[in-house]
Design an enzyme around this catalytic site. Structure first.
Site, PDB file in Angstrom:
ATOM      1  N   GLY A 177       1.873 -62.063 105.247  1.00 48.72           N
ATOM      2  CA  GLY A 177       1.847 -63.129 106.244  1.00 48.72           C
ATOM      3  C   GLY A 177       0.426 -63.335 106.742  1.00 48.72           C
ATOM      4  O   GLY A 177      -0.518 -63.343 105.959  1.00 48.72           O
ATOM      5  N   LEU A 190       1.250 -72.398 107.864  1.00 49.16           N
ATOM      6  CA  LEU A 190       0.055 -72.958 107.224  1.00 49.16           C
ATOM      7  C   LEU A 190      -1.161 -73.025 108.128  1.00 49.16           C
ATOM      8  O   LEU A 190      -2.267 -73.222 107.651  1.00 49.16           O
ATOM      9  CB  LEU A 190       0.362 -74.355 106.657  1.00 49.16           C
ATOM     10  N   ARG A 239       8.411 -51.264 110.155  1.00 51.66           N
ATOM     11  CA  ARG A 239       7.296 -50.368 110.505  1.00 51.66           C
ATOM     12  C   ARG A 239       7.777 -48.929 110.574  1.00 51.66           C
ATOM     13  O   ARG A 239       7.124 -48.025 110.064  1.00 51.66           O
ATOM     14  CB  ARG A 239       6.701 -50.774 111.859  1.00 51.66           C
ATOM     15  N   CYS A 262       2.289 -40.233 114.570  1.00 52.31           N
ATOM     16  CA  CYS A 262       2.898 -41.174 113.645  1.00 52.31           C
ATOM     17  C   CYS A 262       3.339 -42.398 114.443  1.00 52.31           C
ATOM     18  O   CYS A 262       3.215 -42.431 115.668  1.00 52.31           O
ATOM     19  CB  CYS A 262       4.068 -40.536 112.894  1.00 52.31           C
ATOM     20  N   CYS A 297      29.065 -59.442 129.906  1.00 51.42           N
ATOM     21  CA  CYS A 297      29.663 -60.294 130.927  1.00 51.42           C
ATOM     22  C   CYS A 297      28.631 -61.187 131.609  1.00 51.42           C
ATOM     23  O   CYS A 297      28.969 -62.244 132.130  1.00 51.42           O
ATOM     24  CB  CYS A 297      30.456 -59.463 131.936  1.00 51.42           C
TER      25      CYS A 297
END
Lengths: 511, 652
Positions: free
Chosen positions: B27, B58, B123, B159, B174
């Protein structure tokens, strides 16, 4: 054709959706109306342009007389093997143009001899006088450098962090006062009580506080705590005497500290009002200053010392009707104030600036003016900012030493017509030559600082290379500054930025 | 690569061309990263992405053009890079990295893995795969003007999962179904409604009034009133929303009256709910149509975008939204019909009719519950959890990633940093804030030598399926867990082999003798990961909370002192069901001032520039008081996500 335009607009909105959320429709419009010039399509240069072409800059023109070399292809994504030998401006323009058909790409085949210092200084003074922003960008080995040169850049939407709301609770205007009067917290039902906007609650209890405290505002911590307590006592009690769960009152208490900030004009804006551009309005005065002056007139004549009302209030717990009524009171007052400002503008000048006054008034508290020093001032022995350099060199490994090294390699270039270390076999002898340049630079500017030999070795080893990944970083950062300048949103840095790719650190200096 | 030899020593340049690296994600960051890698001299690159190209990519994903919309990101990225750099050897996978094909052996093919992802689940998974394969990982993310890069190396650094990430804010059922009080509640409801009507039905996404609301204590009179109302309102309980809608032929007026009139009238019968709240106001289709001005049809027709200003940014009013509702229902109905029997639509914020539907339904509901309606633009932000994304930030971050990669390949992992990119230079005039990497957390339930965790739940009403889906997969990020009860017999509760333990799914944990103090051994074969789960039986969990991980209470985590509470943080959890709770700009982390801890020597050895250190190199972590804690706050905020998506949560 109206339909075609509409469709184009819709597809642009879709394409630019993710950035419109940062700088808005009007920012995008500024971007689409802008034309930028890139001198030399190096790797850093095309990376910057790529980041301007993608979001839809109006047009670009590349000026470059070089022929594409194998080296260029090695580090520049927008030059390919089959463009070797062709004009670099043309080759880069073709590929950059492919990124976005909405952008007009142009090129001029013109050699800009890069005796760096000389060219920058000349170009710098031409652009300075025309008040065209000039951004010098450079990747030198593992160092990135940017210098913004602009006489004056005015920012209306500076997007400050944590800006306070403009609520005028200390000096409510007549319409707001009347609206506050229309509430009767004691007499209203439970449902209305718990749906009253917190602004009204604070205003109501301020009235009470005033009457009990000789019309003095709660100022210090202790008084503000007492004031919060006063509001807390207003929370409705159940039949058993326990306080009801009234979130709007909790919200009021939470907002006391910021809501009680006195309405005043910040020293930054006050300085802008007192600047000479604001005093001497001529037919040549840019719109920004005409409007600043008009706002100043408003402050003195109509606003009782205050800026026009901004007109926005934050979201809060309330029912729609109460919220919208309150919102409209601020909004209408803001529109009234803006129309008064606009009358001042009219009487100041026949022709009115392009920016709409509502936007201007809304941001009046956040106006910013960036004035850079010129390159001549930076380079001249008389006006060099010695203090900044010397004090930053206290830390021998800060970014300032990289600045001095860049100045030294330019000195090397002036003497030898090449950069140090570009040929491997010369690295050793270049080290001592570069050292001489460093010393003569320090001497010329009487800088009593020490540059470690390690940096001299390091810069020789760079051989003026332009690693792509450093260019990518610089391309991102420089394009972002360009967008700030073009959209007149956010405040650009002033005036020198250095990136150290070894330690991943950056610094900005005023040189 | 003539130029690079100048600043990179020859051995490093050689090792770049020999080594094989993996880029996960093609991406915004991925495109920049691929370009930077080939131009830095990397020759063998594999790239994986399961996404296809969308128009809204784009403005920054420069390897893609309009003609590529709808094609595989990984594939097109590869082809575009090869056009510019034909000598590179690139392998593209149009696939999910969580696919079992990409096992530990696969990961061991690489010298280095670089994440350019947009969601937390992936990830987490790549983090575990890299730990299992012992391959260094560079993790990164951007959100608007902000970005972050960090390095993960097994045994040496934290990590990705060492620091608990704030969990997604979820809304009680609710609140969504009966008592919305914020616009986001209505937006979530509208998205659920979309799935109920046109998409995959999900029992957790009910939209009709909830009679089991705990606020309604049982009262015979109420029940009677509701029973009467229920007779009139199209039998909400007995047929599914979708079946009912289908039976009306997706009649927009009938749908409107059911959702915005009958269901609301039904809610009004639960008068306990409205004692303190402002009661909702039912809407009637015919009444509203009287308000429709003659020109409204034109005003809201999507093709008629004219003039300045975004149509998206206008608020249309009740009449306008009722029209938009009816029009979008009609469009979606025919889209569904075109797909044939049994087909389903998938909600996508970039799909105009789906977005129109949610805008209209959410706004109508907001109006009913006395909230201010919102523009389509704002609703899209909230419904899609859109993180603004621009080319410049991605370019900066991708530049930083490759520099960290070079340090790793030079054998200088110690020199690597976690680097934060600020929106503008901070008060100390730093745009970048590098921080030393922290050592692994001893209590990490992923990278500790014997990972262990304690979970509070009610063994009598927690289903085995819920343990598998909600706890092990969603919470602990496993892909295909096997669960064995440490009961001395080694009872297999869940097997990842198909057909072995499905029968257990609908049973409760207590049915298998699991009780307070029981221990479960959970293995994920793919991730080469074993976790010991200690069960604490608990009967008083909060409403709508199914389980709680001990020591993992993000609500109680220290929050920065200032105005942090309103601020959002991108956390990259695309897969979680719940979206943002605020439309404000995301991830403004700047006010958490980080003490810049990297004022030492240029880390020259990295690039083979030998420089004598002045001997004042200090351990960064304890260099200054307060530094560690300031930084910790920053690190606790998880990595931002590049682009799209679905990843904003409120940190409050």
């Amino acid at each position: 054709s109206k339909r075609t335009m509409a469709v184009t607009k819709a597809s642009k909105d879709q394409k630019y959706d993710r950035q419109l959320r940062l700088w808005g429709d009007h920012g995008q419009e500024e971007l689409e109306n802008a034309h930028v010039c890139l001198i030399n399509s190096t790797a850093s240069g095309t990376e910057i342009l790529k980041n301007l072409v993608l979001p839809g800059i109006g047009a670009f023109t590349i000026v470059d007389g070089h022929k594409v070399s194998g080296q260029d292809v090695g580090n520049n994504f927008f030059l390919s093997n089959n463009s070797i030998g062709r004009n670099r401006a043309q080759a880069a323009t073709e590929l950059l143009q492919e990124l976005n058909t909405d952008v007009s790409g142009n090129f001029v085949e013109e050699v800009c001899v890069f005796n760096y210092e000389h060219t920058c200084l000349r170009l710098g003074s031409v652009l300075w006088n025309a008040n065209i922003p000039f951004l010098v960008c450079r990747t030198y080995g593992l160092v990135g450098y940017m210098r913004l040169v602009v006489k004056e850049h005015t920012v209306i939407e500076s997007h400050p962090d944590n800006a306070l709301e403009d609520l005028r609770l200390d000096q409510p205007f007549a319409e707001l006062k009347n609206h506050i009067q229309s509430y009767d917290l004691e007499g209203m039902g439970k449902k209305n009580h718990s749906h009253t906007p917190w602004i009204i609650i604070v205003a109501k209890y301020l009235e009470k506080w005033f009457s009990e405290h000789n019309f003095q505002f709660p100022k210090n911590y202790k008084e503000k705590e007492a004031f919060k307590q006063l509001i807390r006592q207003g929370i409705l009690k159940s039949e058993k005497g326990t306080p009801e769960d009234e979130e709007n009152f909790e919200e009021a208490i939470k907002n006391v500290n910021t809501a009680l900030n006195p309405t005043k004009i910040s020293s930054g804006v006050d300085d802008i009002f007192n600047g000479e551009q604001c005093n001497d309005i001529t037919s040549q005065t840019p719109a920004f200053w005409v409007m600043t002056r008009a706002v100043r007139e408003f402050v003195h004549n109509d606003g009782g010392g205050n800026l026009p009302v901004r007109g926005s209030i934050p979201d809060m717990i309330a029912d729609s009707e109460k919220f919208i009524t309150l919102q409209n009171i601020y909004r209408e007052k803001a529109m009234q104030d803006a129309s008064v400002v606009s009358k001042h503008v009219e009487s100041l000048l026949q022709s009115v600036g392009k920016v709409c006054e509502t936007l201007f008034c809304k941001n009046a508290a956040f106006l910013r003016v960036v004035r850079c020093r010129s390159l001549v001032e930076e380079y001249s022995v008389e006006t060099v900012n010695k203090d900044a350099i010397t004090s930053c060199m206290d830390s021998a490994d800060g970014e300032m030493v990289l600045y001095l090294m860049l100045r030294s390699v330019d000195r090397f270039y002036q003497q030898h017509s090449r950069y140090p270390g570009v040929y491997n076999y010369q690295v050793e002898e270049d080290i001592s030559k570069l050292k001489l340049c460093v010393n003569s630079l320090l001497q010329e500017y009487s800088l009593n600082v020490n540059v470690k030999d390690d940096y001299i070795h390091e810069f020789c080893r760079y051989g003026a290379s332009e690693p792509h990944t450093v260019a990518s970083f610089l391309g991102g950062s420089a394009a972002q500054e360009a967008i700030k300048i073009i959209t007149r949103q956010f405040v650009p840095f002033n005036n020198t930025f250095i990136y150290n790719a070894m330690s991943q650190t950056t610094a900005t200096f005023q040189l | 690569m003539v130029q690079l030899v100048g600043s990179l020593r020859k051995e490093l340049a050689d090792s770049l061309s020999a080594c094989r690296v993996l880029v996960v994600g093609a991406g915004g960051i991925g495109c920049e990263l691929l370009k930077n890698l080939v131009l830095t001299g990397f020759k063998n690159i594999e790239v994986i992405d399961l996404d296809i190209i969308d128009v809204s990519n784009l403005n920054r994903q420069f390897l893609f053009q309009k003609k590529h919309v709808g094609k595989s990101k990984a594939q097109v990225a590869k082809e575009s890079v090869l056009q510019f750099c034909p000598t590179a050897n690139i392998t593209a996978y149009h696939d999910s990295i969580m696919n079992p094909e990409y096992n530990v052996e696969f990961f061991r093919n690489f010298m280095l893995v670089m994440n350019a992802l947009d969601n937390r689940a992936a990830r987490n998974h790549v983090n575990r795969m890299c730990l299992a394969a012992d391959i260094p990982l560079i993790e990164s993310g951007t959100a608007g003007y902000l970005g972050q890069v960090t390095v993960i190396k097994k045994g040496l650094t934290e990590c990705y999962e060492c620091q608990p990430k704030p969990t997604q804010k979820t809304f009680p059922g609710c609140t969504i179904r009966n008592t919305p009080s914020e616009p986001i509640h209505c937006i979530v409801w509208a998205k659920y409604l979309f799935n109920q009507l046109f998409g995959e039905e999900d029992a957790d996404q009910e939209v009709s009034p909830d009679t089991a609301d705990p606020e309604l204590s049982w009262n015979p009179a109420d029940t009677e009133a509701r029973a009467t109302a229920s007779d009139q309102d199209g039998d909400i309980k007995r047929v599914s929303t979708k079946d009912w809608a289908r039976s009306t032929g997706y009649d927009a007026v009938k749908l409107f009256n059911k959702l915005f009139k009958d269901d609301i009238q039904y809610l009004l019968t639960m008068d306990k709910l409205w004692k303190k709240r402002k009661a909702p106001l039912p809407l009637d289709w015919l009444e509203i149509q009287k308000l429709v001005p003659a020109n409204i049809q034109q005003l809201t027709c999507p093709q008629e975008v004219t003039g300045t200003g975004l149509k998206d940014q206008q608020v249309l009013g009740v009449a306008g939204y009722s029209q938009l509702f009816s029009r979008s229902v009609e469009t979606l109905r025919s889209m569904l019909a075109d797909k044939g029997d049994g087909a389903e639509l998938v909600w996508d914020k970039d799909d105009p009719p789906a977005m129109d539907f949610v805008t209209a339904a959410a706004n109508l509901r907001m109006h009913i519950f006395s909230m201010n309606m919102k523009s389509r633009f704002d609703i899209k932000s909230m419904a899609g959890n859109i993180i603004p994304a621009i080319a410049t930030t991605n370019a900066v971050i991708a530049g930083l990633i490759v520099l960290e990669a070079l340090k790793i390949l030079s054998g200088d992992v110690e020199q690597c940093r976690t680097i934060f990119l600020n929106k503008q230079p901070n008060p100390r005039k730093k745009l970048l804030v590098p921080c030393a990497l922290d050592p692994p957390s001893a209590n990490c339930y992923v990278c500790a030598s014997k990972p262990e965790v304690t979970v509070k739940l009610n063994v009598h009403n927690t289903l085995v399926l819920a343990l598998q889906d909600k706890i092990l997969k969603e919470k602990f990020g496993m892909v295909a867990p096997d669960v064995q009860i440490e009961d001395g017999k080694g009872t297999i509760l869940i097997s990842s082999e198909e057909g072995e333990t499905e029968a257990n799914n609908s049973k409760f944990l207590s049915d298998f003798g699991i009780r307070h103090g029981s221990r479960l051994q959970v293995d994920d074969f793919l991730q080469d990961y074993t976790l010991l789960v200690n069960v604490i039986h608990c009967e008083d969990l909060e409403k709508d909370v199914e389980f709680e991980v001990v020591g993992d209470a993000p609500d109680k985590a220290p929050t920065p002192p200032s105005a942090q509470e309103d601020k959002n943080v991108a956390n990259g959890n695309k897969d979680s069901a719940e979206p943002s709770t605020s439309s404000k700009a995301p991830a403004e982390q700047d006010d958490v001032l980080i003490v810049d801890s990297d004022e030492e020597e240029p880390s020259s050895s990295t690039m083979d520039v030998r420089m004598e250190s002045g001997g004042h190199k200090r351990k960064l972590h304890d260099a200054e008081t307060g530094e560690a804690s300031a930084k910790r706050q920053r690190l606790d905020q998880p990595l931002a996500a590049d682009e799209e998506d679905d990843d904003i949560i409120a940190l409050d």
